[in-house]
Design a protein around this motif. Structure first.
Motif, PDB file in Angstrom:
ATOM      1  N   GLY A 118      -0.806  12.620 -10.696  1.00  0.00           N
ATOM      2  CA  GLY A 118      -0.996  11.380 -11.453  1.00  0.00           C
ATOM      3  C   GLY A 118      -0.197  10.231 -10.843  1.00  0.00           C
ATOM      4  O   GLY A 118       0.288  10.322  -9.711  1.00  0.00           O
ATOM      5  N   ILE A 119      -0.075   9.175 -11.608  1.00  0.00           N
ATOM      6  CA  ILE A 119       0.661   7.985 -11.174  1.00  0.00           C
ATOM      7  C   ILE A 119       1.616   7.582 -12.288  1.00  0.00           C
ATOM      8  O   ILE A 119       1.232   7.593 -13.455  1.00  0.00           O
ATOM      9  N   LYS A 134      -7.218   8.252   2.623  1.00  0.00           N
ATOM     10  CA  LYS A 134      -7.629   8.208   1.212  1.00  0.00           C
ATOM     11  C   LYS A 134      -7.766   9.604   0.610  1.00  0.00           C
ATOM     12  O   LYS A 134      -7.409   9.825  -0.546  1.00  0.00           O
ATOM     13  N   LEU A 141      -4.427  10.934  -0.433  1.00  0.00           N
ATOM     14  CA  LEU A 141      -3.934  10.233  -1.618  1.00  0.00           C
ATOM     15  C   LEU A 141      -4.676  10.686  -2.872  1.00  0.00           C
ATOM     16  O   LEU A 141      -4.071  10.900  -3.925  1.00  0.00           O
ATOM     17  N   GLU A 142      -5.985  10.834  -2.745  1.00  0.00           N
ATOM     18  CA  GLU A 142      -6.775  11.299  -3.900  1.00  0.00           C
ATOM     19  C   GLU A 142      -6.282  12.663  -4.372  1.00  0.00           C
ATOM     20  O   GLU A 142      -6.109  12.892  -5.570  1.00  0.00           O
ATOM     21  N   TYR A 155       0.821  -1.207   0.000  1.00  0.00           N
ATOM     22  CA  TYR A 155       0.000   0.000   0.000  1.00  0.00           C
ATOM     23  C   TYR A 155       0.862   1.267   0.000  1.00  0.00           C
ATOM     24  O   TYR A 155       2.034   1.239   0.382  1.00  0.00           O
ATOM     25  N   TRP A 156       0.267   2.363  -0.403  1.00  0.00           N
ATOM     26  CA  TRP A 156       0.930   3.664  -0.494  1.00  0.00           C
ATOM     27  C   TRP A 156       1.591   4.065   0.823  1.00  0.00           C
ATOM     28  O   TRP A 156       0.987   3.990   1.883  1.00  0.00           O
ATOM     29  N   GLY A 171       3.872   2.764  -3.980  1.00  0.00           N
ATOM     30  CA  GLY A 171       3.254   1.494  -3.609  1.00  0.00           C
ATOM     31  C   GLY A 171       3.299   0.571  -4.811  1.00  0.00           C
ATOM     32  O   GLY A 171       3.866   0.917  -5.851  1.00  0.00           O
ATOM     33  N   VAL A 209      -2.866  12.332  -6.119  1.00  0.00           N
ATOM     34  CA  VAL A 209      -2.961  11.729  -7.455  1.00  0.00           C
ATOM     35  C   VAL A 209      -3.645  12.692  -8.425  1.00  0.00           C
ATOM     36  O   VAL A 209      -3.272  12.776  -9.596  1.00  0.00           O
TER      37      VAL A 209
END
Lengths: 307, 307
Positions: free
Chosen positions: B229-230, B218, B221-222, B146-147, B250, B225
């Motif tokens: 981005g990823i 979360k 993280l949202e 996980y992140w 992650g 991102v």
């Protein structure tokens, strides 16, 4: 050998023995003339077992499908029906089965010529919906789904006699390489993997979450991937992938914040109606494996047709 | 507020409260002149927090590293040492810590100018190995990770005062998009996520398998991102990714037959030596967080140097 008395079993599986390969005797492409897809498309499907169409549905159409889904998901009166699969943790809706009956819009969608015609032409006959659902795979903790052939299950647990069915998955969200997209092994649809183990009673109650019986040995998967590689179905929302009922497929988990939702229709040829399950157990419920073999009538555009 | 009496805590975390963002006050790139990488490389790293070099090591070199790994993995006399992390199921070696001490070849690898010079130039000082390991992530059932920010753990559990460290991961197998490659959130290294929860005693015994304390909410993280981005670190065996100690990263699980193995070195600046852990517990064992701050001496080529 088989436990289905009424029908010859060309694809015996789950006889407790090890996995083994049985060459496919059925055709892949049954149709002979193609209108909604090109000859090349049909050849590609024959060879690889899948076909991806980018931008098959417009942004507006996807938005309508999504809004409809939200409306249905929030309908508390429906949450207790068996078609609604809820997350164990927060009781959010994870999947809705028989979505083409739950919603007129989705009923239209599976009849929309853009998908129905492709299915009818590849299968070379009229078709009906064997199974339909939408999946609302959440971000952050989407679970993986291990390699399997759908036909192996439909044959064994639903009594589908031959390989004359295909699935169409329409992306309602963007499929990135990292949010657990569908992975297929091109060419794997030409071999049937007879799996080890024995079907437990009411297997579907568990197998829809995590499948173990009906999955092939590692050695066979390695050989299939060595031969055909792996293709991931990436693409924007609105794209669609058609894949053969016997192609080996699966998906990795998803820790990214991007959810992955899709509408999923299984088209079966009316010439391939269900018989008794070959595993010898009672058939799965109708909302998972339909016994309504009424052929689908095409509509030109699902959004217009429902008004 | 902090439990480290000897050192000011600029990045408090695990104070049981909710996650919150603390802007990074440390530099990202400390060096001022670059030889083993370009100015553009350094700027890219500053902005994005990572840097990928394709084909940094040759096929032959990777083969030697792999052969060495096999030899060590099969050494039964070593399997009981704490540096060897075994699979619970089949007792196969999953990770080997302190690989640069277990093997002369890997000891040479982390000193090889192709990696060491990049680390020294980005961190603008001499460096030592804070942690090293090889991971032998198997195919079929590779677990997700996980992140998290490594620095959050190294600060809290190891007493690393500032963000002046980076990791280098050298691919020993091909990284495809579908076999659980490393994912990073570009730009996330510029914010420190102070995490909720409290560090349990001997947390590393569990967190190396699955981290829960020290992972962000979360919502954070949202937002990260949405902003950055990823990026997935795909690439052939022999490629290397350098990433900042505080970048959010992650990896997804891996159901494909392709294993994913890598050699992983954490370079810390000698100006950023460990102090007491900021979580107030005893430090993790030396094979996970070294207290040997001896600067690394470069070698020109790890295969030649060890002979």
């Amino acid at each position: 050998m088989t436990q289905n008395k009424s029908q010859m079993d060309f694809y015996p599986t789950r006889m407790r023995r090890n996995s083994k390969i049985i060459p496919r005797t059925d055709s892949v492409v049954y149709g002979e003339s193609f209108v909604s897809l090109s000859e090349d498309n049909a050849k590609f499907f024959e060879k690889n077992g899948y076909l991806i169409f980018e931008n098959l549905f417009s942004e507006n159409e996807i938005k309508s499908l999504f809004d409809e889904l939200k409306k249905i998901s929030l309908d508390e009166s429906k949450k207790d029906s068996p078609q609604f699969i809820l997350e164990e943790t927060d009781k959010e809706v994870r999947s809705i089965f028989e979505i083409h009956k739950q919603s007129k819009m989705y009923g239209g969608l599976c009849r929309d010529r853009r998908v129905l015609d492709v299915a009818r032409q590849l299968l070379g006959s009229q078709v009906y919906i064997h199974q339909s659902r939408v999946n609302l795979k959440p971000g952050f903790d989407g679970k993986e789904f291990y390699w399997h052939s759908d036909f192996e299950t439909w044959h064994s647990e639903d009594g589908m006699p031959s390989m004359r069915a295909l699935s169409c998955s329409i992306s309602l969200t963007d499929n990135f390489e990292f949010n657990g997209p569908l992975m297929v092994i091109p060419g794997s649809h030409k071999q049937f993997v007879s799996c080890s183990g024995k079907t437990p009673k009411k297997h579907y109650q568990q197998s829809l979450k995590r499948q173990e019986v009906g999955t092939p040995d590692k050695e066979i998967l390695e050989a299939m991937v060595r031969e055909g590689g792996i293709v991931t179905a990436k693409g924007k929302a609105g794209s669609a992938i058609f894949f053969d009922c016997n192609i080996m497929h699966g998906s990795n988990g998803n820790i990214t914040p991007y959810p992955r939702s899709n509408a999923f229709f299984v088209y079966n040829s009316v010439k391939n109606k269900l018989t008794d399950p070959f595993c010898g157990l009672p058939p799965r419920p109708d909302y998972i494996a339909s016994h309504d073999f009424t052929p689908l009538e095409p509509v030109k555009n699902f959004l217009v047709s429902q008004r």
